[in-house]
Design an enzyme around this catalytic site. Structure first.
Site, PDB file in Angstrom:
ATOM      1  N   HIS A 158       0.811  -1.219   0.000  1.00  0.00           N
ATOM      2  CA  HIS A 158       0.000   0.000   0.000  1.00  0.00           C
ATOM      3  C   HIS A 158       0.847   1.272   0.000  1.00  0.00           C
ATOM      4  CE1 HIS A 158      -4.001  -1.873   0.753  1.00  0.00           C
ATOM      5  NE2 HIS A 158      -3.245  -2.850   1.218  1.00  0.00           N
ATOM      6  N   ASP A 366       3.657   9.463  -1.621  1.00  0.00           N
ATOM      7  CA  ASP A 366       2.488   8.724  -1.148  1.00  0.00           C
ATOM      8  C   ASP A 366       2.205   7.577  -2.095  1.00  0.00           C
ATOM      9  OD1 ASP A 366       0.698   8.511   0.916  1.00  0.00           O
ATOM     10  OD2 ASP A 366      -0.288  10.421   0.541  1.00  0.00           O
TER      11      ASP A 366
END
Length: 473
Positions: A158, A366
């Site tokens: 993730h 991110d």
């Protein structure tokens, strides 16, 4: 139909039948998958125990079965606070300067992955699909293979995968990456992170990568691909109709008193670029004094990982920086920064997003950034706001109609704020329509279906032969 076994560091059991009470869109999507596949969700309970016993707490709620274990204090310190969050997290977010390489961290990481494997193995049936999540559990697949499991196994990361030149700074990096080859499918958030992983495999492991994404290293062949995660678009837009969302919308609009609201919502973390964001906003106030009383920045940043010293430092810096900006620019009836260190429910956030004319989402790095997608999903089609987004967020590859900025540049952030303020309504609508279509089509349900489908198409599982019963004496 095969069952789906989801394994993650923490477990978020659903609190309502549709999963909307769970923490975040990922938990909602996984709960839906588990109901569909009659599955099981295994992980750490978040609680500590004096001595690890392997006791499993089995619960069933709203069609989802969860199985959790408690960890010892030393496990939490070395595995979670240590290797996961003080070694891998900073390294994978390109902050090699913050990464701590402590041998005890690595030992704790291996020990907890072994405990996960030892505890969950008896719960797994031969035809089950196994889906392991995130950087906490990279070696788990190998641990399960060593215990005889032949099931189809997938792993999804993730967060970003770092470039090879950074990855090789990790002690025993090759050993860690080789454990990933125990999985049949490896998923990344974006093509960039996938390419970084493939480059490492070719350069450091001598592997090859086929055009269809199959990686070959020795006798192992693994399918690797990008599966961009999305938000639960249907659930999130329905949340906008809730009383909580309407109340938070009115609350923010009323307190704004006719001023524009710039909103940022981020976990308190150095990867989110909060200091750089505050400095960019300060530069805007300096360059455009006539707008000083016409807007404000609402930054919601709930604390996280308080036991890790680095996070205490960033909180102190942001407290000081927000105070300096307010001290320099505030007036008796206006403060430029509303800095809030608490979390809000999804319904409340949906209302805040809708009330804000501008979103300032500027992480330094991110994996995806779902806040950006939630902001788009929450907008009024007749009068949408403007998304300012870091080009280093994974979401930037999908939300190309946002105002993309370099989060390290104060001037780019300041200029983007000015452009957002001046943007004509027609352009705002055009940009929003393009982005919301992506958010709607490439949502968390599509992500889940794509990954599980790839896992189902992986090599067929080899059934384990049952252990013969010992003969009676």
């Amino acid at each position: 139909m095969s069952r789906l076994i989801v394994i993650s560091n923490r477990v978020s059991p659903p609190k309502t039948e549709d999963g909307s009470g769970a923490q975040g869109g990922l938990a909602v999507a996984l709960a839906a998958a588990l109901r569909e596949y009659r599955g099981l969700w295994f992980g750490w309970s978040g609680r500590k125990t004096d001595k690890f016993t392997g006791h499993i707490d089995m619960q069933r709620a709203h069609g989802v079965t969860t199985a959790t274990i408690d960890l010892e204090e030393q496990d939490v310190e070395e595995y979670y606070n240590g290797y996961a969050n003080r070694t891998l997290w900073p390294l994978f977010h390109y902050r090699i300067d913050l990464a701590e390489y402590d041998r005890s961290f690595g030992s704790g990481y291996e020990r907890v992955n072994e405990r996960f494997a030892e505890t969950v193995t008896p719960l797994i049936e031969p035809d089950d699909l196994i889906w392991v999540h995130d950087y906490h559990l990279i070696p788990l697949g190998q641990q399960l293979r060593e215990r005889g499991l032949k099931n189809r196994m997938g792993f999804f990361l993730h967060i970003p995968w770092p470039p090879s030149r950074l990855m090789v700074s990790l002690p025993y990096h090759e050993k860690l990456v080789r454990t990933m080859l125990a999985y049949d499918v490896i998923g990344f958030q974006t093509e960039e992170w996938l390419e970084s992983f493939c480059h490492y495999v070719e350069r450091e492991l001598g592997g090859t990568v086929d055009p269809d994404g199959v990686i070959h290293v020795g006798d192992r062949s693994v399918h690797a691909a990008a599966y961009p995660i999305g938000v639960d678009f249907k659930e999130f837009t329905e949340a906008l109709e809730s009383d909580a969302a309407r109340e938070s919308f009115e609350r923010l609009r009323t307190s704004a008193a006719g001023r524009r609201t710039i909103i940022g919502v981020d976990r308190l973390d150095y990867s989110k670029g909060l200091e750089e964001r505050f400095l960019g906003y300060r530069r805007f106030l300096e360059k455009h004094p006539r707008y000083q009383r016409k807007l404000f920045l609402l930054q919601i940043a709930p604390p996280s990982r308080g036991e890790v010293a680095t996070y205490e430092v960033i909180r102190e810096h942001l407290d000081e920086l927000s105070g300096r900006i307010n001290g320099e620019f505030a007036d008796v009836d206006w403060v430029p920064v509303r800095y809030v260190n608490q979390g809000y429910r999804r319904e409340e956030l949906a209302g805040f997003y809708r009330a804000a004319e501008i979103a300032l989402i500027t992480p330094l790095r991110d994996g995806m950034n779902l806040v950006a997608k939630e902001y788009v999903a929450a907008q009024d089609p007749e009068d949408p706001g403007v998304l300012i987004l870091s080009r280093f967020a994974g979401a930037a590859l999908q939300l190309k109609d946002a105002l993309l900025v370099n989060p390290y540049s104060k001037d780019e952030i300041a200029d983007a704020i000015m452009r957002a303020i001046r943007m004509p309504k027609e352009e705002r609508i055009r940009r929003w329509k393009a982005m919301v279509e992506v958010v709607r089509q490439e949502d968390v349900v599509a992500w889940r279906h794509a990954f599980v489908e790839a896992l189902e198409k992986a090599r067929p599982p080899v059934r384990r032969e049952p252990t013969p019963e010992p003969e009676a004496c």
